[in-house]
Design an enzyme around this catalytic site. Structure first.
Site, PDB file in Angstrom:
ATOM      1  N   ASN A   1     -10.346   0.640  -0.126  1.00 58.61           N
ATOM      2  CA  ASN A   1      -9.338   0.539   0.941  1.00 58.61           C
ATOM      3  C   ASN A   1      -9.908   0.919   2.302  1.00 58.61           C
ATOM      4  O   ASN A   1     -10.448   2.025   2.456  1.00 58.61           O
ATOM      5  CB  ASN A   1      -8.182   1.486   0.640  1.00 58.61           C
TER       6      ASN A   1
ATOM      7  N   ASP B   1       0.855  -1.190   0.000  1.00 56.79           N
ATOM      8  CA  ASP B   1       0.000   0.000   0.000  1.00 56.79           C
ATOM      9  C   ASP B   1       0.897   1.248   0.000  1.00 56.79           C
ATOM     10  O   ASP B   1       1.827   1.345   0.806  1.00 56.79           O
ATOM     11  CB  ASP B   1      -0.855  -0.053   1.282  1.00 56.79           C
TER      12      ASP B   1
END
Ligand code: G3H
Ligand code: 13P
Ligand code: ZN
Length: 335
Positions: free
Chosen positions: A277, A94
């Site tokens: 997310n 990420d």
């Protein structure tokens, strides 16, 4: 060099194709510790959902890169133990901020990476993203790139608007980088304070903040430019007020924490948005569980007692997102 395929992980290509066509989104949950990983795998396996395990640079530093990678490998076996004969688990970096970090993750067995060049000038973002794509694709690792800057809580309202992804740039950007998915900015942001009170209205009945809507017009324009291309939404926690209330009731102090209303995430999931997310909601569930348990049981000192409660709350939250918000339940290719 460790191939993610040997670890039983998958990249995002096929699951995104199915999600875009099927009008649902794949959950991308961040993890830093055992309890989060257990809860993610339990919820996604029981709900038969593909899942993306996200590791940030900070998570690698906190937990140790090698340990996290073996945890993800263990997650595949755990999912099988839970009755998922063919789990679809992605190990994803990420917000990778350099080629070297992305390469390191790819070499260690990640099946997907994000290169976040969104703060760079346009041409530099393209050059960096393309460099990562060229390396990653040699190993069949998929790459998420980002265009447009997510608003920070410090930003002015006016600058947030000007940081939205520009739809007129997305074709050029995706073609020249060769990225597999594109993170865009349409009004979401990271953390538990996504909007300042002055950007919101207040519900007269509850006194709670009501945030401004996401820029669905920008999303629609992007979809028109790139039909069927996988789109990613960062900063998509809803900051459930029940969790915030529990934290505040048991000694915490999170005044006016506010997230993205679930109804809007439901709407986004039905579009080309195929990855959503979520990190902050897990942090809130964990903290609420720990604070309440310790406040109600001052005699507890075994971490399994309060972390166990925290894990239960996170598992319920992950299952809720999968079933009631993203719609990814029952979407494994082989059930
Ligand atoms: O987008 C950021 C994620 O929530 C990860 O946060 O860098 O504090 O691990 P972190
Ligand atoms: P939240 O802070 O809204 O959970 O966003 C997480 C995220 O975007 C991770 O990349
Ligand atoms: Zn993010």
């Amino acid at each position: 060099m460790v191939s993610y395929k040997e670890l039983g992980l998958v990249n995002t290509r096929e699951m995104f194709k199915r999600a875009v066509a099927g009008g649902y989104a794949i959950p991308a949950f961040n993890f830093n510790n055992l309890e989060q990983l257990q809860a993610i795998i339990k919820a996604s396996s029981e709900k038969k959902s593909p899942v993306i395990l996200q590791v940030s640079k900070g998570a690698r530093k906190y937990a140790n890169p090698t340990l996290l990678r073996y945890m993800a490998q263990g997650a595949v076996e755990y999912a099988k133990e839970l009755g998922c004969a063919h789990p679809e688990i992605v190990l994803h970096l990420d917000h990778g901020d350099s080629f070297e970090l992305c390469k390191d993750c790819i070499d260690l067995g990640f099946s997907s990476v994000m290169i976040d060049g969104s703060a760079l000038p346009y041409e530099e973002n393209i050059a960096l993203s393309k460099k990562v794509v060229d390396y990653a694709h040699q190993y069949d690792v998929t790459v998420e790139a980002e265009l447009g800057v997510l608003a920070g809580v410090e930003d002015e309202v006016a600058s947030e608007v000007s940081h939205y992804t520009k739809p007129e740039e997305v074709i050029d950007f995706s073609k020249r980088t060769g990225c597999d998915s594109l993170a865009i900015s349409i009004g979401t942001s990271h953390g538990a304070y996504k909007f300042k009170p002055e950007q919101c209205t207040r519900d007269p009945k509850t006194g709670r903040l009501v945030p401004p809507p996401l820029a669905f017009n920008v999303l629609a324009e992007i979809e028109k430019q790139l039909p069927g291309f996988p789109i990613v939404l960062h900063g998509s926690s809803s900051v459930p007020q029940e969790e915030v209330d529990i934290i505040n009731r048991f000694g915490g102090k999170l005044p006016d924490a506010v997230g993205i209303p679930e109804e809007q995430l439901r709407q986004a999931s039905k579009s080309a948005v195929c990855k959503i997310n979520i990190d902050s909601d897990s942090r809130l569930a964990f903290t609420a569980g720990v604070r309440q348990t310790l406040a109600e049981h001052p005699d507890y000192f075994d971490p399994r007692q309060y972390c166990g409660e925290a894990r239960k709350r996170m598992e319920a939250m992950y299952a809720h997102k999968i079933v009631d918000v993203l719609g990814s339940d029952g979407k494994l290719a082989q059930l």
